[in-house]
Design an enzyme around this catalytic site. Structure first.
Site, short mmCIF file in Angstrom:
data_model
loop_
_atom_site.label_atom_id
_atom_site.label_comp_id
_atom_site.label_asym_id
_atom_site.label_seq_id
_atom_site.Cartn_x
_atom_site.Cartn_y
_atom_site.Cartn_z
CB SER A 1 -98.47 -25.66 -87.46
OG SER A 1 -98.73 -26.86 -88.17
CE LYS A 2 -98.25 -20.44 -93.77
NZ LYS A 2 -96.95 -19.84 -93.70
NE ARG A 3 -96.46 -29.57 -90.24
CZ ARG A 3 -96.31 -29.75 -88.94
NH1 ARG A 3 -96.89 -30.76 -88.35
NH2 ARG A 3 -95.57 -28.92 -88.24
CG ASP A 4 -102.89 -28.22 -87.55
OD1 ASP A 4 -102.87 -29.45 -87.60
OD2 ASP A 4 -102.15 -27.54 -86.82
N GLY A 5 -104.16 -26.50 -91.82
CA GLY A 5 -105.09 -25.77 -92.69
C GLY A 5 -104.81 -24.28 -92.61
#
Ligand code: GLU
Length: 483
Positions: A255-259
């Protein structure tokens, strides 16, 4: 004839997972000499994002994935945007009504909400309850006709029998069996007259002659419904292949949280399209255990859906970075020049000649992973040295060094422009070192400092060759004078 499609919804920037799905479709089509189609699934107006379709098309162009048909190239099965096909979906919903495999339902959203609450309280899975809600079965044919004639809001739902089973076959996942009573009477046509994803997707896959549906695993739960929908039409089904999830390094859904997750992010960060494509190709598929770098042609030749893994694939940016470096080292200079020229402009180095820029890249490519590192890493090749390593100078620049550097400049003066190359530069410096009874290394360090301002870097003689005689000598003389 194999016909496959990538069918994104234009709800944002193209995701790396979308690139992987599209790539597998593309490789499969090319491998079988078939066609790969781009279809824009834009029926959900609430999720539509301006510019998303354009981004999708641009990113594929950048990645080198070509579609045979699509909104940007045309084709004989168009239109390729679902918003331009709504009449077709309405017509096909009607076809199902006539076949008795879909039906009218008149429930309001409040009524549906109450049904859900009842089901929740009773601890049963949420599912449209055909026997108690307001639809053509409970209301009867006359009331149904009356409501339709008066223009009452309604949906069209797929009729799923309450008994029996549905069997699905997936190239990656194998066979699964679902009890029909667990499958929802999916809404096909919404009360606003727009189709749901399911109806539009199946109608289009059928009308566009799609033979294989290759898509992400998140669509697997829809598969039994889709199979039922093909049966409801009496149409032949395509073959299905659901691709494994992309996972973060923590093994969670990426997800976006992973970069960075959009293809544009990677493009903007200076990744080479060849490297990103090679990297995503291996997220779920490994043609051979002994290597990881493959050209598009090799991947086309080797691609095999049967060899796609079920297990989630980890998106490891370190591996991508390594792969980018591998491509940087092996791509032809011409190709790298295309990447490099705009980057130099952006960095403010105007008027650099292409041949010179690629020669510099060649010089330092073992030491960088990104073409975009070059303007910073080798800025001394595009303008005067900005940062001299003062600490080096204080510690290692001896009083006699100044005279030696001046002498080297003198001797190099004697090398003609035509002979200005690594071999002759090296010969001059080695001969001088011998006369001094010193090792060439002793001279190379101050030379590098004078020319680049640094203590480490690419081969010194090669650097001077690329930099050119006039500039090299000027830098040596300037340092000799300054100390
Ligand atoms: N429009 C769907 C998506 O955005 C397509 C899924 C499919 O390929 O069937 O992924």
């Amino acid at each position: 004839m194999v016909r496959v499609r990538f069918a994104p919804s234009p709800t944002g920037l193209l995701h790396v997972g979308g690139l992987r799905s599209a790539l597998y479709n593309y490789l499969f089509a090319r491998h079988h000499g078939g066609q790969c189609i781009l279809r824009i699934e834009d029926t959900d107006q609430t999720r539509y994002v301006e510019g998303a379709e354009q981004n999708i098309i641009e990113m594929f162009r950048w990645a080198g994935i070509e579609f045979d048909e699509g909104p940007h190239v045309g084709g004989s099965f168009g239109p390729y945007r679902q918003s331009e096909r709504t009449e077709l979906y309405r017509h096909h919903a009607q076809v199902l009504i006539e076949r008795g495999t879909a039906y009218y339902a008149f429930d309001t959203s409040e009524e549906i909400e109450r049904m859900r609450e009842r089901q929740q309280k009773a601890g049963i899975a949420p599912k449209y309850d055909r026997t108690s809600m307001r639809n053509q079965f409970t209301l009867g044919p006359e009331e149904t006709q009356r409501l339709l004639a008066e223009g009452a809001e309604h949906t069209i739902r797929l009729f799923i029998p309450l008994t029996g089973e549905t069997r699905t076959t997936d190239i990656v996942r194998g066979e699964s069996v679902f009890a029909n009573r667990t499958i929802d009477d999916q809404i096909l046509l919404k009360s606003d007259g727009f189709p749901t994803y399911h109806l539009a997707n199946i109608v289009d896959d059928h009308l566009m002659g799609i033979t294989h549906v290759i898509r992400a695993e998140e669509w697997l739960p829809s598969l039994p419904k889709h199979v039922m929908l093909y049966d409801a039409f009496g149409w032949e089904k395509p073959q299905f292949a659901h691709l494994p999830l992309l996972l973060s390094r923590e093994r969670k859904k990426l997800s976006k949280r992973d970069g960075d997750v959009s293809v544009l992010d990677y493009k903007d960060k200076g990744y080479l399209p060849e490297a990103l494509v090679n990297f995503v190709a291996l997220l779920g598929w490994n043609p051979t255990a002994d290597r990881e770098i493959f050209t598009m042609e090799e991947m086309v030749a080797m691609f095999d859906l049967e060899k796609v893994n079920k297990a989630g694939a980890i998106f490891d940016v370190d591996k991508l970075n390594w792969m980018n470096g591998m491509y940087l080292r092996q791509l032809p200079a011409e190709r790298l020049g295309d990447e490099l020229m705009p980057l130099l402009q952006q960095a403010g180095f105007d008027g650099v000649e292409r041949a010179y820029a690629t020669a510099v890249l060649n010089l330092v490519k073992e030491r960088i992973n990104f073409v975009s590192d070059l303007p910073t890493f080798a800025n001394y090749m595009f303008g005067p040295v900005k940062n001299f390593d003062q600490e080096y100078a204080e510690k290692h620049w001896k009083p006699e060094t100044t005279g030696q550097i001046a002498e080297i400049a003198n001797r190099l003066e004697g090398v003609s422009d035509a002979d200005w190359n690594t071999t002759s530069i090296e010969a001059v410096i080695r001969a001088y070192a011998e006369e001094l009874g010193a090792s060439a290394g002793k001279l190379i360090h101050p030379l590098r400092y004078a020319i680049t301002g640094k203590r480490v870097g690419a081969g010194m003689f090669e650097t001077m060759e690329v930099l050119g005689k006039a500039e090299s000598l000027q830098r040596l003389q300037a340092q000799a004078a300054a100390r």
